[in-house]
Structure formats: structure tokens, C-alpha cells
Design an enzyme around this catalytic site. Structure first.
Site, PDB file in Angstrom:
ATOM      1  N   GLY A  24       1.165  -1.166  -0.055  1.00  0.00           N
ATOM      2  CA  GLY A  24      -0.081  -0.011  -0.179  1.00  0.00           C
ATOM      3  C   GLY A  24       0.882   1.147  -0.146  1.00  0.00           C
ATOM      4  CB  ALA A  25       1.068   4.084  -2.394  1.00  0.00           C
ATOM      5  CB  ALA A  26      -0.290   5.544   2.561  1.00  0.00           C
ATOM      6  CB  CYS A 131      -6.470  -2.905  -4.666  1.00  0.00           C
ATOM      7  SG  CYS A 131      -4.873  -3.620  -4.185  1.00  0.00           S
ATOM      8  CG  ASP A 200      -0.036   1.919  -6.079  1.00  0.00           C
ATOM      9  OD1 ASP A 200       0.493   1.568  -5.278  1.00  0.00           O
ATOM     10  OD2 ASP A 200      -1.208   1.550  -6.411  1.00  0.00           O
TER      11      ASP A 200
HETATM   12  P1  RI2 Z   1      -2.953   3.365   0.071  1.00  0.00           P
HETATM   13  C1  RI2 Z   1      -1.617  -0.577  -3.395  1.00  0.00           C
HETATM   14  O1  RI2 Z   1      -0.643  -1.270  -4.121  1.00  0.00           O
HETATM   15  C2  RI2 Z   1      -3.063  -0.450  -4.349  1.00  0.00           C
HETATM   16  O2  RI2 Z   1      -2.803  -0.460  -5.686  1.00  0.00           O
HETATM   17  C3  RI2 Z   1      -3.397   0.655  -3.618  1.00  0.00           C
HETATM   18  O3  RI2 Z   1      -4.748   0.983  -4.477  1.00  0.00           O
HETATM   19  C4  RI2 Z   1      -2.480   1.539  -3.593  1.00  0.00           C
HETATM   20  O4  RI2 Z   1      -1.307   0.901  -3.234  1.00  0.00           O
HETATM   21  C5  RI2 Z   1      -2.598   2.752  -2.559  1.00  0.00           C
HETATM   22  O5  RI2 Z   1      -2.740   2.243  -1.190  1.00  0.00           O
HETATM   23  P2  RI2 Z   1       0.261  -2.461  -3.345  1.00  0.00           P
HETATM   24  O6  RI2 Z   1       1.335  -1.919  -2.679  1.00  0.00           O
HETATM   25  O7  RI2 Z   1      -1.755   4.141   0.078  1.00  0.00           O
HETATM   26  O8  RI2 Z   1      -1.035  -3.531  -2.855  1.00  0.00           O
HETATM   27  O9  RI2 Z   1      -4.214   4.324  -0.415  1.00  0.00           O
HETATM   28  O10 RI2 Z   1       0.759  -3.305  -4.677  1.00  0.00           O
HETATM   29  O11 RI2 Z   1      -3.265   2.567   1.162  1.00  0.00           O
END
Ligand code: RI2
Length: 317
Positions: A24-26, A131, A200
């Protein structure tokens, strides 16, 4: 404290990001900021220049873990641009302060973004998700806090099925959740008021890079006249795209798509596993940030205001 290269705890963070134990990007941004803090506190150096180099080395290692979420280099830049001082002690203190400041801004941005996004969600609405996004969740949490009774159609999101995380989290909030396979999404769109996804990276032209499957969902949503809302804190804005850079799309291992036995049975076929795709701005109705809601065409102005020319990556060689 000792001197040397990358601290083992930083390596551990890198491994956790690579394996998507931290995802998750954050959350990735938060994890790399914490790792820089560890590197600063635990690694010694006999001179300021050597200390800076140990920080840059850790940053390069962290940046190499996953390529698509720009929140990662944005977090590194935010912390390392605050690194200043005449002594190792001063440099260390400035990193620690930079990390603490970054993390508290990350936390408050999530709350502010959630309150903006919640304004879109009315009592009785149904939301479709893709997701698992903490920013998208923040919008729903804030709406529920205000008393909205919501339903959700949650796409499982192959191959890693992060939709399951969203389904459980929404059910815990009291949202009425229906989990569907990705290919069933179109069938449910007629019963949905909003498609709400995270990001992302968001490019200067308002294109949204998000989990694979988002762009197909966006096209279907437009066909069904369901608005697509992207919840993205401004650390998801990709400053390099102001200068014509493109966002790299991570391709992950085929083992996430097929297990070893299935792989053997398949024989001579290629298995591709792109983790993200690009949704063009014409399919995006709104980008919700901690600074308010923007049409995709408004992203470029926001990006210039926030980043200006200050997009130097001091840690890169
Ligand atoms: P938040 C995730 O990527 C998803 O694509 C999700 O929409 C995005 O990060 C943003 O996440 P991955 O790390 O920052 O699962 O909103 O490949 O939590």
C-alpha cells in the site's frame, strides 16, 4: 551504534516491502521513513560527509524495492531534504525530526482526505472498491463516522486478493459487504453509486496508476455512468511526470499468479504479472486529496504548487 553500511533493520524493511508484507503506497512511505530514522539513529560515521553517504545508501536500497508507488521516493525526498547540520549529531537530529514531521503529516493527511471524500458518500450509497487502499478506506470510515449507512461491492483483486483485506475492514466498520471476483464487477455496476479506488502514482496529466484492473473497471464504470473517484494523498503525485518522465509499471513474479504445480501443467506458456495499470484522466471523475477534491485536469496545478522545481533526488548516484 556502529559504523557500516545499511543497518539490518533497514534491510528487513526492504525485504518486507519486496514481499509485500508491507504494502500500500502510504504504508510503504511510512515504512521507508521509519527505516531512515533507524539508519540515522543506529549508524555512526566519523564525519558529516560519511554520515550523509550512509543515509543515501540506505535510501537507494529502499528506493529499489518497488518501482511504481511514487510515495516511496517522495517520502525519501521529504526526509532527506531536511537533513542539515555541521556535525554528525546535528545531521542525525535533523533526520529524526524530518521523519517525525513526515509521519505526522502522513497521518493528518489521511484524516483530512477522508473528510473530503466522505462528502461524496450519502447515506444509503453503495461503493465498489478495488484492491486495498488506506486512502479509500479513510473516505468510507469518515462517512460511517458521520452516520452514513453504506454498502460495498468489493472486488477480490487478483492475483494477491487484497480485496479480502478491504472486505474484512469494511465489515468491521459495519458496512454491508459483498465480495465478488474481478470479472463480475460489470454485472454489479448498475447497483453501485461510486467506484472508489486508491492510487500508487498520479501523473501530471491526471492519469492514475493503480492496482492492475483499475483501468478496465474505470472503462466499465464510465459505460454505466458510475463516477470513478480516486483517493490519493498528495504524496502519490509524481513530480517527475511534470518533466516528462513516465511511471514504471512493476512486473512481479509469476508465482503470484500460478502455483508450481499449475505452472508445470501449463507447459510452454509465458505468465505475465503486471502489478499496476494506467487509467487515463478521461475516465477519472475526481481526485480526492487532503487539500480538497480536484478534477484530473487540476492535478498539474496542484503538483506545481506543492513541488515546484524542488524534485531533486539527492540520494541517487
Ligand atoms: P494506499 C496498493 O498497491 C494498491 O494499488 C492501492 O490502491 C495503492 O497501493 C494505494 O494504497 P500495492 O502496494 O496508500 O498493494 O491508499 O501493490 O493504502
Amino acid at each position: 551504534m556502529d559504523s557500516g553500511a545499511i543497518h539490518p533493520d533497514v534491510e528487513e524493511t526492504c525485504a518486507a516491502i519486496e514481499s509485500m508484507e508491507i504494502r500500500g503506497a502510504a504504508s510503504i512511505a511510512d515504512a521507508v521513513a521509519r527505516a531512515l530514522r533507524t539508519q540515522a539513529v543506529e549508524r555512526d560515521a566519523d564525519a558529516p560527509a560519511a554520515f550523509r553517504e550512509t543515509m543515501y545508501e540506505a535510501a537507494r536500497r529502499l528506493e529499489a524495492t518497488r518501482p511504481t508507488a511514487v510515495s516511496l521516493p517522495n517520502a525519501l525526498r521529504s526526509v532527506l531534504s531536511e537533513m542539515r547540520g555541521e556535525s554528525v549529531g546535528e545531521l542525525r537530529e535533523s533526520v529524526v525530526a524530518g521523519v517525525d514531521d513526515f509521519r505526522s503529516r502522513l497521518e493528518s493527511a489521511r484524516g483530512d482526505l477522508g473528510r473530503v471524500g466522505a462528502n461524496r458518500l450519502a447515506d444509503g450509497d453503495t461503493v465498489m472498491t478495488h484492491c486495498h487502499s488506506t486512502d479509500a478506506m479513510a473516505c468510507i470510515e469518515a462517512a460511517v463516522d458521520r452516520g452514513a449507512d453504506l454498502s460495498a461491492v468489493v472486488k477480490e483483486t487478483r492475483p494477491l486478493k487484497q480485496g479480502h483485506i478491504t472486505a474484512t475492514a469494511l465489515a468491521d466498520l459495519g458496512v454491508d459487504v459483498t465480495l465478488v471476483v474481478d470479472s463480475a464487477a460489470r454485472q454489479f455496476l448498475d447497483d453501485v453509486d461510486h467506484v472508489l479506488v486508491g492510487a500508487d502514482s498520479v501523473a501530471a496529466d491526471g492519469s492514475v496508476v493503480n492496482k492492475i484492473g483499475t483501468s478496465g473497471l474505470a472503462v466499465n464504470a464510465r459505460d454505466r455512468d458510475v463516477p470513478l473517484v480516486v483517493a490519493a494523498q498528495t504524496i502519490k503525485l509524481h513530480p517527475g511526470t511534470l518533466r516528462g518522465e513516465t511511471v514504471p509499471i512493476e512486473r512481479r513474479d509469476e508465482s503470484e499468479v500460478v502455483d508450481a504445480e499449475t505452472r508445470a501443467e501449463l507447459g510452454d506458456v509465458d505468465v505475465a504479472n503486471p502489478a499496476f495499470d494506467v487509467t487515463p484522466p478521461r475516465y477519472v471523475d475526481a481526485v480526492v486529496t487532503e487539500h480538497g477534491q480536484f478534477p484530473p485536469q487540476g492535478v498539474v496545478g496542484l503538483m506545481r504548487d506543492l513541488f515546484g522545481e524542488d524534485v531533486e533526488a539527492v540520494w541517487r548516484e
